[in-house]
Design an enzyme around this catalytic site. Structure first.
Site, short mmCIF file in Angstrom:
data_model
loop_
_atom_site.label_atom_id
_atom_site.label_comp_id
_atom_site.label_asym_id
_atom_site.label_seq_id
_atom_site.Cartn_x
_atom_site.Cartn_y
_atom_site.Cartn_z
N LYS A 7 12.80 40.10 22.41
CA LYS A 7 13.34 38.80 22.82
C LYS A 7 14.06 38.92 24.14
CE LYS A 7 16.55 36.82 20.30
NZ LYS A 7 17.06 36.13 19.09
N GLU B 27 14.06 51.12 22.85
CA GLU B 27 12.91 51.72 22.18
C GLU B 27 11.61 51.06 22.63
OE1 GLU B 27 15.70 50.90 20.69
OE2 GLU B 27 16.27 52.40 19.19
N GLY C 137 16.21 38.17 15.29
CA GLY C 137 15.12 39.14 15.11
C GLY C 137 14.65 39.22 13.68
N ARG C 138 15.57 39.34 12.74
CA ARG C 138 15.18 39.53 11.33
C ARG C 138 14.65 38.25 10.70
NH1 ARG C 138 20.48 40.10 12.35
NH2 ARG C 138 22.03 38.79 11.33
N GLU D 262 21.67 43.38 7.33
CA GLU D 262 22.09 43.08 8.70
C GLU D 262 22.73 41.69 8.78
OE1 GLU D 262 19.13 42.95 12.01
OE2 GLU D 262 20.29 44.59 12.85
N HIS E 203 8.51 55.94 -11.99
CA HIS E 203 8.40 57.40 -12.04
C HIS E 203 9.29 58.03 -10.98
CE1 HIS E 203 4.84 57.46 -14.76
NE2 HIS E 203 4.77 56.22 -14.32
N LYS F 14 24.65 51.90 20.48
CA LYS F 14 23.87 51.78 21.72
C LYS F 14 24.70 52.23 22.92
CE LYS F 14 21.16 47.69 20.37
NZ LYS F 14 20.82 46.30 20.74
#
Lengths: 527, 527
Positions: free
Chosen positions: A213, A219, A270-271, A357, A388, A503
């Site tokens: 955005k 990254e 974002g999420r 978040e 399991h 950051k």
């Protein structure tokens, strides 16, 4: 009614809730009473699904107070404010408009002179047109050959949600003739991530989607450089292989280095961005625009279900209320999400971001500390695999973890075998039904090592099949649950200031501007 | 010295531990003192790695009591009992011998007239010979063509550990000329899992490994039938495409339906079985027997490190002690495992089973209830991805979650790009260093929404590169940590009775022998 933003512990109903008699679900879930609860404690959801909370630690008395709490906290009113364009994201002073990507529930929302619903629809239409041209071969690579593969470059919300949705529908798409292009994802700054993905795809026939955005995510920009390197090395022109999904104000928006650019804006976190171009581009290219539209339709229908004022008829609000009861009154620290569907293998990872978040906060929406716990730890794996693995602790551990099951009556592909009188799908469903009752009711054994106390609460969302509509409804259900819980905790569920300090310090390390412990760690890691 | 099995709260040192002054890591990790801690609070591990606990909530005073506790709980003696073949798994009355797959630390262990170390080595040699023949083309499919692919059919410990290890080394193997065959995994009873994997592989050139110690695991037998169906439909002979890893007493051992059978036994629990044929077959076929041997060597070296009597020189024991301090004194409910390596993307899922299934217990080894909390919730995702997901809650949430970082100085593949003066690998390492300090020290801000309290404890395991040896050492480190914690909590870390009730009830559902709530759930799911 004007909304008032109060902390949870300012609500009278919250005090009342603490004093309602605790429910013994081992008792209430036994015998005919239990059967009756399973029939009664169910709320319809979008896409023909239902939220069944019979095995939750509630009864009519607890529910009555939760209903009061929903009213006192003005949950419906706050949701209305949100979808009508109020500045709900107080930290960043932004509106919160992800629901507007999939429908319009209230007033026109205008920002910077633009009708936002029209803007989001326009972007969807642009993506649909682009995807159709790629699929038809009108848009091709430099050699005039069709693109076969799409690779999303993004991290966090630009990765987890879209990736979870892609994995969720991959088999469905293959079984229903909807598979247009394979999709892959590059997220981690770990150079092995990009290298491995690039080695596994046919770059000459790949479209790369750069998703950021702000256009400044470390990254993502690093991985873009990685990809451009590889394209160049292969004698290909990066500008003929990349599109971007970004905001109109980002440095990527108009730099000419992309085949096309599709836009979101600051009103979609974002999420929460899977419904925007962030999910739309990769999913429309992979499955076709009609499949992405069906996801949005399912989500829109669930958003409408969330406008219901009676919490007992509102699956998203009720789930939120019960979750807050479990966290703040019963004192449970975590929630496990357990989909009985291999296709939802990465859906818990998306919900982990969405929930933790959004509501992993210690201050309220006004920046004042709160005196109660907020968002829980979220984790999960698909069943029956989890049975399991970590279910031992869930059944017999010292910490009670509320559970959220998801079950489907039919598989996606429809290929099955009958062994010992039942299909695999029946075995899968039998297991989830059995687990709910085992967790709730337990079983006495004189050997305490084989004893099950029960009393472990769970809910289940039941659907016919994991279709695009059902998936969209699931996505919206959890988004809306998180939103309502944020209202109850009075936190801002739409910022994430907790990610900033790391950051900043990482930049100092790379600039070699460190001292003390950070310098020694940097030396140990030979940075 | 004869060992005495005492509950944690019977230890005098545990009382003492509760009264030691709490450490403020925000203070201790600041300035030169912090730098000094990072240099001092480090223990060598196998394969050149180190366990650094500088950012844990301990100081010399706390450590002194932890050392006493290790002695009072006789951790070294109990470990010695275990590797000398005592019946440590009290519930199932079994020895616990997974370490014997990778080396011998004590006496010969004889069971049923067999030297178990020799037995495990023999099975490894049989697998190595089989894998070599497959790779050389001495063993081929019916058409005389080389096998290219291996597919593991198993669930729980027969899936999570081997899958995590395969993913961990896939890129390393490709970069180092060690990739012999692609591996895939079928685990879930969800029919879409088997169907999707079978559609994605070339069955005519695939070897399927059926992994079930008992030979009775519902999911695995169902998926075997699935696979046999597909092979038969493709005109292939299942007996020419399948091997089995099972116990010598299981119904699968000598049924003639397999190319070959490789054996483990009852002394190796599922979640500890990656070092046995359960991991050995698939990893030897995929990467070659030498790579599997290197994993075992790394694990054996770490097992030896765990015999060190001084906890401050024993990385596995110290990690265990600090974990119990965090859980039972500091009261933290969960631990996050955060490897800064995309290759370890499924390693946390393996640790989730290893830890939660081993120590998620409420009774001690004698079947008596314990009055303290035991195993924590374990979850995790690779960094930097997690930073853009759930780290918000870790930094600013109301619940403190201790963190276990893993970092590597070098990437596996070695392909990298330099952007703004640093490589991706440097950015990755800078981020993990920065996170440790951000979590520990925080940062004041007048705007409380941007304030970081700090005081969030973490450790980091630092290694040069994720090689087979390092991976084996990591595997053994966590196994040994879980073992020592089980000793401290006085639980049996090697059974899993908590998984039984769900299985029993699922069978009832499939037999339509249900009533009450279970019947209604079954009806809702249309079983």
């Amino acid at each position: 009614m004007a909304v008032e933003w109060k902390n949870l512990d300012q609500l009278k109903s919250f005090d009342e809730l603490k004093n309602v008699k605790r429910v013994n679900i081992r008792e209430t879930m036994s015998g005919e009473n239990g059967a009756d609860r399973v029939r009664r404690y169910s709320v319809p959801m979008a896409a023909g699904m239902a939220y069944n909370y019979a095995a939750k630690q509630v009864d009519d008395d607890v529910l009555a107070v939760l209903v009061k709490m929903a009213e006192e906290a003005q949950l419906t009113d706050k949701y209305r404010e949100l979808y009508n364009g109020a500045v709900i994201n107080t930290g960043e002073k932004r509106m919160v408009l992800h629901q507007l990507c999939r429908g319009q529930l209230g007033n026109d929302v205008i920002a910077d002179g633009v009708n936002k619903r029209e803007f989001y629809v326009q972007q969807q239409e642009r993506i649909a047109a682009f995807a159709d041209k790629v699929h038809s071969g009108e848009i091709t690579n430099e050699a005039g050959e069709k693109f076969t593969t799409v690779v999303q470059i993004g991290i966090g919300g630009s990765d987890l949600g879209p990736r979870a949705l892609y994995i969720a529908l991959e088999n469905w798409a293959k079984a229903n003739g909807k598979m247009k292009m394979d999709a892959h994802f590059i997220s981690n700054v770990d150079p092995d991530d990009a290298t491995a993905v690039l080695k596994s795809v046919d770059v000459a026939h790949s479209i790369f989607i750069l998703v950021s955005k702000s256009g400044t995510t470390l990254e993502t920009l690093t991985n873009e450089a990685f990809v451009k390197n590889e394209l160049t090395k292969a004698g290909l022109d990066p500008a003929k292989h990349m599109i971007t999904c970004t905001s109109e104000t980002s440095p990527l928006a108009k730099n000419g280095g992309y085949m096309d650019a599709f836009f979101m804006d600051d009103y979609i976190g974002g999420r929460y961005s899977s419904s925007s171009v962030v999910g739309g581009a990769v999913l429309s290219l992979a499955f076709g625009p009609d499949v992405f539209a069906a996801i949005l339709n399912g989500a829109a229908e669930e958003d409408r279900a969330a406008t219901e004022t009676d919490p007992l008829k509102n699956p998203d609000m009720l789930d939120a209320l019960i979750g807050v009861y479990e966290r703040n009154v019963l004192g449970y620290p975590a929630t496990a999400v357990l989909p009985y569907s291999q296709a939802l293998s990465r859906f818990p990872a998306h919900l982990q971001q969405l929930d933790m978040e959004s509501n992993g906060k210690s201050v309220n929406r006004f920046g004042e500390p709160v005196d109660y716990v907020t968002g829980p730890i979220i984790f999960g794996e698909p069943g029956t695999n989890g049975q399991h693995s970590f279910y031992q602790l869930l059944h017999q551990g010292k910490t009670i973890v509320p559970l959220q099951f998801i079950g489907f009556r039919s598989s996606q592909i429809g290929n099955d075998v009958d062994i010992q009188g039942s299909t695999s799908q029946q075995k899968l469903c039998a297991n989830v039904a059995a687990q709910i009752v085992a967790f709730a009711c337990g079983k006495d054994d004189e050997n305490l090592n084989k004893n099950f106390e029960g009393g472990r609460p769970s809910s289940i969302i039941i659907a016919d099949k994991l279709t695009p509509e059902a998936l969209g409804a699931l996505l919206a259900h959890y988004e809306n649950k998180v939103m309502f819980q944020g209202f109850l905790w009075n936190v801002n569920s739409f910022d994430q200031e907790g990610v900033q300090l790391g950051k900043t310090l990482a930049k100092k390390v790379l600039a070699h501007e460190t001292d003390g412990a950070l310098k020694v760690y940097s030396d140990l890691l030979k940075i």
